[in-house]
Design a protein around this motif. Sequence first.
Motif, PDB file in Angstrom:
ATOM      1  N   SER A 139      29.257  19.079  45.316  1.00  0.00           N
ATOM      2  CA  SER A 139      27.892  18.945  45.962  1.00  0.00           C
ATOM      3  C   SER A 139      27.090  18.020  45.276  1.00  0.00           C
ATOM      4  O   SER A 139      27.486  17.149  44.305  1.00  0.00           O
ATOM      5  N   PRO A 140      25.791  17.846  45.785  1.00  0.00           N
ATOM      6  CA  PRO A 140      24.996  16.612  45.166  1.00  0.00           C
ATOM      7  C   PRO A 140      24.666  16.934  43.635  1.00  0.00           C
ATOM      8  O   PRO A 140      25.034  15.902  42.774  1.00  0.00           O
ATOM      9  N   MET A 141      24.640  18.196  43.198  1.00  0.00           N
ATOM     10  CA  MET A 141      24.647  18.357  41.760  1.00  0.00           C
ATOM     11  C   MET A 141      25.741  18.471  41.042  1.00  0.00           C
ATOM     12  O   MET A 141      26.124  17.959  40.029  1.00  0.00           O
ATOM     13  N   GLY A 142      26.951  18.577  41.753  1.00  0.00           N
ATOM     14  CA  GLY A 142      28.190  18.681  41.161  1.00  0.00           C
ATOM     15  C   GLY A 142      28.558  17.005  41.105  1.00  0.00           C
ATOM     16  O   GLY A 142      29.446  16.773  40.025  1.00  0.00           O
ATOM     17  N   LEU A 143      28.291  16.490  41.887  1.00  0.00           N
ATOM     18  CA  LEU A 143      28.553  15.043  41.727  1.00  0.00           C
ATOM     19  C   LEU A 143      27.759  14.380  40.596  1.00  0.00           C
ATOM     20  O   LEU A 143      28.327  13.340  39.856  1.00  0.00           O
ATOM     21  N   ARG A 144      26.661  15.009  40.400  1.00  0.00           N
ATOM     22  CA  ARG A 144      25.644  14.563  39.308  1.00  0.00           C
ATOM     23  C   ARG A 144      26.733  14.829  37.953  1.00  0.00           C
ATOM     24  O   ARG A 144      26.458  14.101  36.799  1.00  0.00           O
ATOM     25  N   ASP A 145      26.885  16.020  38.058  1.00  0.00           N
ATOM     26  CA  ASP A 145      28.026  16.639  36.775  1.00  0.00           C
ATOM     27  C   ASP A 145      29.048  15.486  36.341  1.00  0.00           C
ATOM     28  O   ASP A 145      29.139  15.428  35.333  1.00  0.00           O
ATOM     29  N   ARG A 146      29.711  15.192  37.676  1.00  0.00           N
ATOM     30  CA  ARG A 146      30.860  14.180  37.266  1.00  0.00           C
ATOM     31  C   ARG A 146      30.212  12.827  36.632  1.00  0.00           C
ATOM     32  O   ARG A 146      31.056  12.054  35.991  1.00  0.00           O
ATOM     33  N   LEU A 171      26.032  -1.500  36.812  1.00  0.00           N
ATOM     34  CA  LEU A 171      26.501  -2.772  37.378  1.00  0.00           C
ATOM     35  C   LEU A 171      28.011  -2.606  37.763  1.00  0.00           C
ATOM     36  O   LEU A 171      28.853  -3.227  37.299  1.00  0.00           O
ATOM     37  N   THR A 172      27.909  -2.002  39.103  1.00  0.00           N
ATOM     38  CA  THR A 172      29.328  -1.430  39.227  1.00  0.00           C
ATOM     39  C   THR A 172      30.162  -2.828  39.940  1.00  0.00           C
ATOM     40  O   THR A 172      31.411  -2.835  39.654  1.00  0.00           O
ATOM     41  N   ASP A 173      29.433  -3.858  40.249  1.00  0.00           N
ATOM     42  CA  ASP A 173      30.082  -5.036  40.739  1.00  0.00           C
ATOM     43  C   ASP A 173      30.950  -5.674  39.607  1.00  0.00           C
ATOM     44  O   ASP A 173      31.878  -6.410  39.503  1.00  0.00           O
ATOM     45  N   LYS A 174      30.325  -5.510  37.957  1.00  0.00           N
ATOM     46  CA  LYS A 174      30.931  -6.088  37.096  1.00  0.00           C
ATOM     47  C   LYS A 174      31.610  -4.913  36.149  1.00  0.00           C
ATOM     48  O   LYS A 174      32.130  -5.018  34.946  1.00  0.00           O
ATOM     49  N   ILE A 200      30.839   7.505  39.215  1.00  0.00           N
ATOM     50  CA  ILE A 200      29.442   7.096  39.202  1.00  0.00           C
ATOM     51  C   ILE A 200      28.890   6.513  40.643  1.00  0.00           C
ATOM     52  O   ILE A 200      27.951   6.871  41.143  1.00  0.00           O
ATOM     53  N   GLU A 201      29.727   5.888  41.390  1.00  0.00           N
ATOM     54  CA  GLU A 201      29.684   5.323  42.667  1.00  0.00           C
ATOM     55  C   GLU A 201      29.685   6.625  43.681  1.00  0.00           C
ATOM     56  O   GLU A 201      28.790   6.481  44.449  1.00  0.00           O
ATOM     57  N   SER A 202      30.140   7.504  43.568  1.00  0.00           N
ATOM     58  CA  SER A 202      30.450   8.871  44.342  1.00  0.00           C
ATOM     59  C   SER A 202      28.765   9.339  44.337  1.00  0.00           C
ATOM     60  O   SER A 202      28.518   9.829  45.089  1.00  0.00           O
ATOM     61  N   TYR A 203      28.433   9.566  42.941  1.00  0.00           N
ATOM     62  CA  TYR A 203      27.171  10.196  42.814  1.00  0.00           C
ATOM     63  C   TYR A 203      26.052   9.387  43.421  1.00  0.00           C
ATOM     64  O   TYR A 203      25.024   9.965  43.911  1.00  0.00           O
ATOM     65  N   LEU A 204      26.119   8.066  43.142  1.00  0.00           N
ATOM     66  CA  LEU A 204      25.123   6.996  43.926  1.00  0.00           C
ATOM     67  C   LEU A 204      25.007   7.178  45.251  1.00  0.00           C
ATOM     68  O   LEU A 204      24.264   6.997  45.882  1.00  0.00           O
ATOM     69  N   LEU A 205      26.450   7.355  45.882  1.00  0.00           N
ATOM     70  CA  LEU A 205      26.623   7.451  47.277  1.00  0.00           C
ATOM     71  C   LEU A 205      26.144   8.587  48.018  1.00  0.00           C
ATOM     72  O   LEU A 205      25.644   8.854  49.104  1.00  0.00           O
ATOM     73  N   TYR A 206      26.769   9.661  47.585  1.00  0.00           N
ATOM     74  CA  TYR A 206      26.706  11.034  48.066  1.00  0.00           C
ATOM     75  C   TYR A 206      26.005  11.873  47.579  1.00  0.00           C
ATOM     76  O   TYR A 206      26.001  13.150  47.771  1.00  0.00           O
ATOM     77  N   PHE A 220      18.248   6.899  36.983  1.00  0.00           N
ATOM     78  CA  PHE A 220      19.968   6.881  37.780  1.00  0.00           C
ATOM     79  C   PHE A 220      20.064   8.313  37.749  1.00  0.00           C
ATOM     80  O   PHE A 220      20.245   8.996  38.883  1.00  0.00           O
ATOM     81  N   PHE A 221      19.964   9.432  36.752  1.00  0.00           N
ATOM     82  CA  PHE A 221      20.054  10.621  36.659  1.00  0.00           C
ATOM     83  C   PHE A 221      18.630  11.368  37.488  1.00  0.00           C
ATOM     84  O   PHE A 221      17.639  11.148  37.099  1.00  0.00           O
ATOM     85  N   LEU A 222      18.884  12.211  38.348  1.00  0.00           N
ATOM     86  CA  LEU A 222      17.624  13.056  38.960  1.00  0.00           C
ATOM     87  C   LEU A 222      17.816  14.509  38.889  1.00  0.00           C
ATOM     88  O   LEU A 222      19.168  14.774  39.053  1.00  0.00           O
ATOM     89  N   THR A 223      16.815  15.110  38.813  1.00  0.00           N
ATOM     90  CA  THR A 223      16.788  16.606  38.796  1.00  0.00           C
ATOM     91  C   THR A 223      16.865  16.900  40.368  1.00  0.00           C
ATOM     92  O   THR A 223      16.736  16.240  41.215  1.00  0.00           O
ATOM     93  N   GLU A 224      16.894  18.456  40.715  1.00  0.00           N
ATOM     94  CA  GLU A 224      16.721  19.009  41.943  1.00  0.00           C
ATOM     95  C   GLU A 224      15.332  18.443  42.523  1.00  0.00           C
ATOM     96  O   GLU A 224      15.176  18.668  43.726  1.00  0.00           O
TER      97      GLU A 224
END
Length: 297
Positions: A139-146, A171-174, A200-206, A220-224
């Motif tokens: 879930s969005p919060m679960g992806l944030r947990d990871r 800086l995912t490209d680096k 980190i990319e999964s959280y950013l994308l999904y 980067f980190f957001l609450t509900e």
Amino acid sequence: MKKLKLKEEKHKRLESGFKEWLKVTGYSTSTVNSLPAHIKEFFYWLEQSDLRIESIPPQTLQSYFLYLKQRPRQRRTGALSNNYLLKHLQAIKRLSEYLRNTDQESFDADIVITGDKRKIPEILSREEIKQLYEATEDSPMGLRDRAMLAVYYGCGLRRNEGINLDREDILTDKNLLYVRYGKGNKERYVPMTAEVKEDIESYLLYGRPFLVKEEYEEAFFLTERGERPESQSLNIRLKQLTEKAEINKVISLHILRHTIATHLLESGMSLENIALFLGHESLESTQIYTHIMNNDL
């Protein structure tokens, strides 16, 4: 120790030769600079005590460390810490090794420093870290947990370093995280493994797109509610994740930082590289993790 002046030409030559040996052998720049300084103090103490380097008995070394325990710090009040004494012991052991490897008369440096060491809280095992990851939800919060585990365990950030991360700091490209607000406002770059980058990319994308409420929000980190989390909210979330994983330990974001540092040391990473990874200003802070290695100095 730079102000100490050696009189014996042999001691001057050994100090210089020891530093060159460390450099040629492949030790880090910080070690090449720091260990000879400790050796210089040791040589100075020998001269003041009218002792010679040849065939030093263990009791002489014990007397030297008794002197160190009693002498005051140069920059702060109080005595030297036990972990700082361990750095002196490392220097003397490397000196002993240098003398043997260069066919010079050496000495036995197999001594033990007694006293309390700085202690770190109970850390997590690799299996318990795995349990935390398995306890996260899709879930969005679960992806944030990871992503939280990736930042604080995978990258070893301090609590506020992670909370202050902005989207542009990833800086995912680096394969790097940019820590712009480290301790003492010092910046650094922290490498990401493939697994850390994936989380980190999964959280950013999904995950993050479902949490963001304002387009201009850079956190980067957001609450509900779509806001940058408060200082304790991630710790509370980690506590909930710990309970779900049925881990019977009291842990925090900082415990995750301690845990990755200890796991890296167990895997063979040098103290110097761990210090860079964690953003420590001195090795004295990093040496608390040597408790894992059963007196590896």
